[in-house]
Design a protein around this motif. Sequence first.
Motif, PDB file in Angstrom:
ATOM      1  N   LEU A  51      71.513 -34.070   9.214  1.00  0.00           N
ATOM      2  CA  LEU A  51      71.167 -33.053  10.202  1.00  0.00           C
ATOM      3  C   LEU A  51      72.460 -32.446  10.712  1.00  0.00           C
ATOM      4  O   LEU A  51      73.230 -33.082  11.432  1.00  0.00           O
ATOM      5  CB  LEU A  51      70.369 -33.673  11.354  1.00  0.00           C
ATOM      6  CG  LEU A  51      68.988 -34.236  10.994  1.00  0.00           C
ATOM      7  CD1 LEU A  51      68.364 -34.914  12.217  1.00  0.00           C
ATOM      8  CD2 LEU A  51      68.065 -33.145  10.462  1.00  0.00           C
ATOM      9  N   ASN A  52      72.721 -31.220  10.313  1.00  0.00           N
ATOM     10  CA  ASN A  52      73.955 -30.520  10.678  1.00  0.00           C
ATOM     11  C   ASN A  52      73.671 -29.688  11.919  1.00  0.00           C
ATOM     12  O   ASN A  52      73.005 -28.663  11.846  1.00  0.00           O
ATOM     13  CB  ASN A  52      74.413 -29.652   9.510  1.00  0.00           C
ATOM     14  CG  ASN A  52      75.762 -29.026   9.748  1.00  0.00           C
ATOM     15  OD1 ASN A  52      76.572 -29.555  10.509  1.00  0.00           O
ATOM     16  ND2 ASN A  52      76.011 -27.910   9.101  1.00  0.00           N
ATOM     17  N   THR A  53      74.165 -30.125  13.061  1.00  0.00           N
ATOM     18  CA  THR A  53      73.677 -29.660  14.355  1.00  0.00           C
ATOM     19  C   THR A  53      74.541 -28.594  14.995  1.00  0.00           C
ATOM     20  O   THR A  53      75.722 -28.457  14.697  1.00  0.00           O
ATOM     21  CB  THR A  53      73.560 -30.849  15.320  1.00  0.00           C
ATOM     22  OG1 THR A  53      74.879 -31.393  15.544  1.00  0.00           O
ATOM     23  CG2 THR A  53      72.663 -31.932  14.756  1.00  0.00           C
ATOM     24  N   CYS A  54      73.920 -27.867  15.913  1.00  0.00           N
ATOM     25  CA  CYS A  54      74.580 -26.820  16.693  1.00  0.00           C
ATOM     26  C   CYS A  54      74.373 -27.116  18.167  1.00  0.00           C
ATOM     27  O   CYS A  54      73.278 -27.492  18.585  1.00  0.00           O
ATOM     28  CB  CYS A  54      73.986 -25.462  16.329  1.00  0.00           C
ATOM     29  SG  CYS A  54      74.632 -24.079  17.309  1.00  0.00           S
ATOM     30  N   HIS A  55      75.423 -26.929  18.982  1.00  0.00           N
ATOM     31  CA  HIS A  55      75.341 -27.239  20.409  1.00  0.00           C
ATOM     32  C   HIS A  55      75.239 -25.981  21.264  1.00  0.00           C
ATOM     33  O   HIS A  55      75.316 -26.042  22.491  1.00  0.00           O
ATOM     34  CB  HIS A  55      76.572 -28.041  20.837  1.00  0.00           C
ATOM     35  CG  HIS A  55      76.317 -29.007  21.958  1.00  0.00           C
ATOM     36  ND1 HIS A  55      75.842 -28.625  23.188  1.00  0.00           N
ATOM     37  CD2 HIS A  55      76.466 -30.350  22.037  1.00  0.00           C
ATOM     38  CE1 HIS A  55      75.729 -29.683  23.976  1.00  0.00           C
ATOM     39  NE2 HIS A  55      76.087 -30.739  23.301  1.00  0.00           N
ATOM     40  N   ILE A  56      75.074 -24.823  20.635  1.00  0.00           N
ATOM     41  CA  ILE A  56      75.099 -23.571  21.390  1.00  0.00           C
ATOM     42  C   ILE A  56      73.751 -23.261  22.021  1.00  0.00           C
ATOM     43  O   ILE A  56      73.665 -22.830  23.166  1.00  0.00           O
ATOM     44  CB  ILE A  56      75.524 -22.401  20.469  1.00  0.00           C
ATOM     45  CG1 ILE A  56      76.934 -22.649  19.929  1.00  0.00           C
ATOM     46  CG2 ILE A  56      75.465 -21.087  21.212  1.00  0.00           C
ATOM     47  CD1 ILE A  56      78.004 -22.763  20.984  1.00  0.00           C
ATOM     48  N   ARG A  57      72.665 -23.494  21.289  1.00  0.00           N
ATOM     49  CA  ARG A  57      71.364 -23.071  21.755  1.00  0.00           C
ATOM     50  C   ARG A  57      70.840 -23.975  22.869  1.00  0.00           C
ATOM     51  O   ARG A  57      71.295 -25.103  23.057  1.00  0.00           O
ATOM     52  CB  ARG A  57      70.365 -23.048  20.589  1.00  0.00           C
ATOM     53  CG  ARG A  57      70.829 -22.172  19.423  1.00  0.00           C
ATOM     54  CD  ARG A  57      70.962 -20.713  19.817  1.00  0.00           C
ATOM     55  NE  ARG A  57      71.558 -19.907  18.780  1.00  0.00           N
ATOM     56  CZ  ARG A  57      70.886 -19.325  17.798  1.00  0.00           C
ATOM     57  NH1 ARG A  57      69.588 -19.488  17.701  1.00  0.00           N
ATOM     58  NH2 ARG A  57      71.506 -18.591  16.913  1.00  0.00           N
ATOM     59  N   GLU A  58      69.827 -23.480  23.571  1.00  0.00           N
ATOM     60  CA  GLU A  58      69.230 -24.193  24.683  1.00  0.00           C
ATOM     61  C   GLU A  58      68.631 -25.524  24.227  1.00  0.00           C
ATOM     62  O   GLU A  58      67.984 -25.605  23.192  1.00  0.00           O
ATOM     63  CB  GLU A  58      68.147 -23.326  25.326  1.00  0.00           C
ATOM     64  CG  GLU A  58      67.538 -23.926  26.582  1.00  0.00           C
ATOM     65  CD  GLU A  58      66.482 -23.011  27.176  1.00  0.00           C
ATOM     66  OE1 GLU A  58      66.050 -23.286  28.309  1.00  0.00           O
ATOM     67  OE2 GLU A  58      66.097 -22.044  26.515  1.00  0.00           O
ATOM     68  N   LYS A  59      68.866 -26.578  25.007  1.00  0.00           N
ATOM     69  CA  LYS A  59      68.312 -27.913  24.740  1.00  0.00           C
ATOM     70  C   LYS A  59      68.646 -28.378  23.329  1.00  0.00           C
ATOM     71  O   LYS A  59      67.837 -29.030  22.651  1.00  0.00           O
ATOM     72  CB  LYS A  59      66.804 -27.924  24.972  1.00  0.00           C
ATOM     73  CG  LYS A  59      66.407 -27.594  26.409  1.00  0.00           C
ATOM     74  CD  LYS A  59      64.901 -27.618  26.602  1.00  0.00           C
ATOM     75  CE  LYS A  59      64.524 -27.286  28.051  1.00  0.00           C
ATOM     76  NZ  LYS A  59      63.055 -27.242  28.241  1.00  0.00           N
ATOM     77  N   ALA A  60      69.870 -28.086  22.886  1.00  0.00           N
ATOM     78  CA  ALA A  60      70.257 -28.402  21.511  1.00  0.00           C
ATOM     79  C   ALA A  60      70.163 -29.889  21.229  1.00  0.00           C
ATOM     80  O   ALA A  60      69.665 -30.308  20.169  1.00  0.00           O
ATOM     81  CB  ALA A  60      71.681 -27.905  21.246  1.00  0.00           C
ATOM     82  N   THR A  61      70.619 -30.719  22.175  1.00  0.00           N
ATOM     83  CA  THR A  61      70.619 -32.160  21.943  1.00  0.00           C
ATOM     84  C   THR A  61      69.205 -32.692  21.810  1.00  0.00           C
ATOM     85  O   THR A  61      68.904 -33.481  20.902  1.00  0.00           O
ATOM     86  CB  THR A  61      71.351 -32.879  23.088  1.00  0.00           C
ATOM     87  OG1 THR A  61      72.687 -32.353  23.191  1.00  0.00           O
ATOM     88  CG2 THR A  61      71.423 -34.375  22.839  1.00  0.00           C
ATOM     89  N   GLU A  62      68.299 -32.257  22.693  1.00  0.00           N
ATOM     90  CA  GLU A  62      66.922 -32.739  22.623  1.00  0.00           C
ATOM     91  C   GLU A  62      66.251 -32.310  21.324  1.00  0.00           C
ATOM     92  O   GLU A  62      65.423 -33.050  20.764  1.00  0.00           O
ATOM     93  CB  GLU A  62      66.128 -32.231  23.829  1.00  0.00           C
ATOM     94  CG  GLU A  62      66.604 -32.774  25.162  1.00  0.00           C
ATOM     95  CD  GLU A  62      66.673 -34.307  25.175  1.00  0.00           C
ATOM     96  OE1 GLU A  62      65.722 -34.950  24.693  1.00  0.00           O
ATOM     97  OE2 GLU A  62      67.675 -34.853  25.645  1.00  0.00           O
ATOM     98  N   LYS A  63      66.587 -31.133  20.827  1.00  0.00           N
ATOM     99  CA  LYS A  63      66.017 -30.687  19.565  1.00  0.00           C
ATOM    100  C   LYS A  63      66.470 -31.574  18.410  1.00  0.00           C
ATOM    101  O   LYS A  63      65.707 -31.824  17.464  1.00  0.00           O
ATOM    102  CB  LYS A  63      66.386 -29.220  19.309  1.00  0.00           C
ATOM    103  CG  LYS A  63      65.671 -28.264  20.255  1.00  0.00           C
ATOM    104  CD  LYS A  63      66.085 -26.816  20.023  1.00  0.00           C
ATOM    105  CE  LYS A  63      65.366 -25.888  21.008  1.00  0.00           C
ATOM    106  NZ  LYS A  63      65.785 -24.486  20.866  1.00  0.00           N
ATOM    107  N   VAL A  64      67.701 -32.062  18.484  1.00  0.00           N
ATOM    108  CA  VAL A  64      68.187 -32.966  17.438  1.00  0.00           C
ATOM    109  C   VAL A  64      67.397 -34.265  17.455  1.00  0.00           C
ATOM    110  O   VAL A  64      66.965 -34.777  16.411  1.00  0.00           O
ATOM    111  CB  VAL A  64      69.687 -33.244  17.614  1.00  0.00           C
ATOM    112  CG1 VAL A  64      70.159 -34.343  16.658  1.00  0.00           C
ATOM    113  CG2 VAL A  64      70.488 -31.969  17.363  1.00  0.00           C
TER     114      VAL A  64
END
Length: 460
Positions: A51-64
């Motif tokens: 899972l290559n994640t992005c921290h820019i969008r809203e609630k990014a961590t919870e989406k991961v």
Amino acid sequence: MGGAMDRPATYAVKSLGCQMNVYDGERMAETLEADGLTLAADPAAADLVVLNTCHIREKATEKVYSEIGRLKRADGSRPMIAVAGCVAQAEGEEIARRAKVDVVVGPQAYHNLPALVAKAAAGQVALDTGMPALSKFGALPARRRQGPSAFLTVQEGCDKFCTYCVVPYTRGAEISRPFAAILDEAKALLDAGAKEITLLGQNVNAWAEGERGLDTLIRALDALPGLHRIRYTTSHPNDMTEGLIRAHAEVEKLMPYLHLPVQSGSDRVLKAMNRSHTTESYLRILDRVRAARPDIALSGDFIVGFPGETEAEFAETLKLVEAVGYAQAFSFKYSPRPGTPAANMDNQVAPQVMDERLQRLQALLGRQQLAFNQASVGRRCEILLERPGRKPGQLVGKTPWLQSVHLETDTAIGDIVTVELLSAGPNSLAGKLFPGEGRGPVTDSDLDPGLRRGTERVAA
């Protein structure tokens, strides 16, 4: 992290967020294949999921965490899970503990992914969020076969420290890849089938090597045989040099499209964001770009509901958008990022106010994008065919202005064909092969005057 498990034989990579992540996802796939893994025919059955994640969008961590939960299979088993990218960098050991994933690797360390996978398979802690000064790029394998359009990262990190942004903390300081290494990778991409290269960076126009700037790099790429199109993103107004603007006028392969984020139309908000430009200076840049390339399509980024933003200041953003006339744009509600100065600012805007403002802004931007597309109807231009369409015999390609065009054709993906644009919707156009189509360039007489409009001034 879990105990020992079988070393994976197949993999899948899911990239979230920006184009930099798409590039990183491709490079991680190449790294895993160089280590002997193969791409899973069915991602749901992969032995390893990255899972290559992005921290820019809203609630990014919870989406991961939500994505991780979806990987559990009906029989209770799960694949080996690697969390990569900016959320991995920001969360580190916390994401490993909370989600019980097997590998955590930051965006500057993914060249170590095979070694981390081996450690996880042996039941060892597999976490690397180091941000070494030495570039990871020299440790990555050679580029493999590409589609007709390819991404090429030339610059990473950011020194601008906008008060809402986590990039300086997750990607590190601005660093430019060496000129020679970029040209070598570009040649490899062309050998692998690419015809268009998009140069990537958090602040791509900050790329520099000695006296060389991004315009010098673009001109060097322009000389490469087999390369037909050059693009770059994302730019910062502070680094929009006169040489780069001249390149838009003088380099035929540089496409007439510029993504230049402004974020707000209020000078007070821009200052609170620690942006280094004003609305007036931003518009002056656009004046110069349009003078250099009259048919250029403009794109931007906007944040609504930044702490303290008033209704009058939001109205200034709408006024700026009206003045510029964007062909495309991206807009977001402000969301606080832990560790950023804006997260602790007073006067946080209520969510319902942000929702309403975003709807108004997106409605305006949507009208502008539709108008830009409709003004293209009847013109002739070249498109690069990139992928199959939804209908049999249909292919989809991009115009020089980054518009998607659907057409029925027996030509092949990767071909560059001349089309006549027949109709337009908000997100794409329909076209047909131009009778006797060839490789002739679009001339000024082909351009709708509405696509060459100047910038109307916004009062300071």
